[in-house]
Write an enzyme that holds these catalytic residues in place. Structure first.
Site, PDB file in Angstrom:
ATOM      1  N   HIS A 165       0.709  -1.236   0.083  1.00 39.88           N
ATOM      2  CA  HIS A 165      -0.066   0.035   0.086  1.00 39.88           C
ATOM      3  C   HIS A 165       0.865   1.390   0.003  1.00 39.88           C
ATOM      4  CE1 HIS A 165      -3.871  -1.789   0.385  1.00 39.88           C
ATOM      5  NE2 HIS A 165      -3.446  -2.616   1.513  1.00 39.88           N
ATOM      6  N   HIS A 202       2.223  -7.345   7.375  1.00 37.97           N
ATOM      7  CA  HIS A 202       1.347  -7.256   6.386  1.00 37.97           C
ATOM      8  C   HIS A 202      -0.083  -8.347   6.460  1.00 37.97           C
ATOM      9  CE1 HIS A 202      -0.558  -7.688   2.313  1.00 37.97           C
ATOM     10  NE2 HIS A 202      -0.718  -8.821   2.313  1.00 37.97           N
TER      11      HIS A 202
HETATM   12 FE   FE2 Z   1      -1.054  -3.960   6.227  1.00 40.50          FE
HETATM   13 FE   FE2 Z   2       0.582  -5.052   3.031  1.00 43.71          FE
END
Ligand code: FE2
Ligand code: FE2
Length: 265
Positions: free
Chosen positions: A70, A179
């Protein structure tokens, strides 16, 4: 000299930023933390990172902010990252991208800490170069500057993170995974002296589905209809893990998970 290095998992939206501001400075003082790396890919409303968000974390004591898939969601970060060596994008992203995947920070004690940020490829939508080869190449350069290196391995598959831990055992001080937003209970020091944990978990609202409102996610998952995935608000926690490292050898001597709960539940 022994130093304590804190790795913090994906800081999500306003609840994540707020708990960092409220809890991190005291924790670092009380626990004598020398260096903090926090994953910031979800800082802006759950996806992306703006310079303002980054400043909030860095003013609260985060030395280096890492990203992930992101990282480019908010365009404001593009010119900022190019001028800010303490905000990293994955090192195995295309070399033509702005910013860098490594940095070295000198602490007031004179100790230098290197940070390497990698992204995995299994079950990830973004194509990137081999993280194992990239790690080898980047470490050749980083190890010229310091023995103390921290790695944020940002990826979906636990297997890929575990493999990276073994690949880097004895080559770096600390590998922490990010993540998935779900903390794992496998923290340990690997045989050659690298502290390792598969995922340090999310810093944000746990009354959620990985940070997003439960009702919205359930709506989409049970009906297949679109829903806005707003950031949730309840049960905010700061999650990470602290590695204790010998700054001369770069070897880790211990690793402990950290969960700090917010004031409002
Ligand atoms: Fe994340
Ligand atoms: Fe991520």
């Amino acid at each position: 000299m022994k130093i304590k290095i804190l790795g913090i998992g994906d800081v999500v939206g306003k609840p994540g930023r707020k708990i960092i501001q409220e809890k991190l400075p005291d924790f670092c003082r009380q626990e004598n933390i020398s260096f903090v790396v926090a994953n910031g890919e979800n800082l802006f409303d759950g996806a992306g990172i703006t310079p303002k968000d980054a400043n909030i974390l860095q003013e609260a004591g985060v030395n280096v902010i890492t990203g992930g898939d992101h990282i480019w969601n908010r365009r404001e970060i593009i010119p900022h990252i190019a001028q800010t060596p303490t905000i990293l994008r994955p090192a195995n992203y295309p070399k033509k991208q702005p910013g860098s995947g490594t940095t070295v920070v000198e602490l007031p004690s004179g100790i230098k800490v290197g940070v390497l940020h990698l992204q995995g490829r299994v079950f990830m939508n973004i194509q990137c170069a081999c993280p194992f080869t990239t790690a080898e190449e980047e470490l050749e350069l980083l190890k010229l500057k310091t023995n103390v290196v921290v790695v944020d391995m940002h990826c979906e598959a636990t297997s890929e993170k575990v493999a990276m831990g073994w690949w880097l055992d004895g080559k770096v001080s600390y590998v922490f995974g990010t993540h998935t937003h779900i903390p794992t209970a496998d923290e340990r020091v690997l045989p050659k002296g690298t502290a390792y944990i598969t995922d340090v978990g999310m810093t944000g609202p746990y009354e959620s589905v990985i940070g997003r409102r439960v009702d919205r996610v359930l709506h989409r998952m049970t009906t297949g209809m679109p829903a806005r995935f707003d950031v949730a608000t309840g049960d905010v926690r700061l999650c990470g893990a602290v590695a204790t490292v010998d700054s001369n050898s770069g070897r880790a001597e211990g690793i402990e998970r950290v969960v700090i709960t917010g004031d409002e539940r």
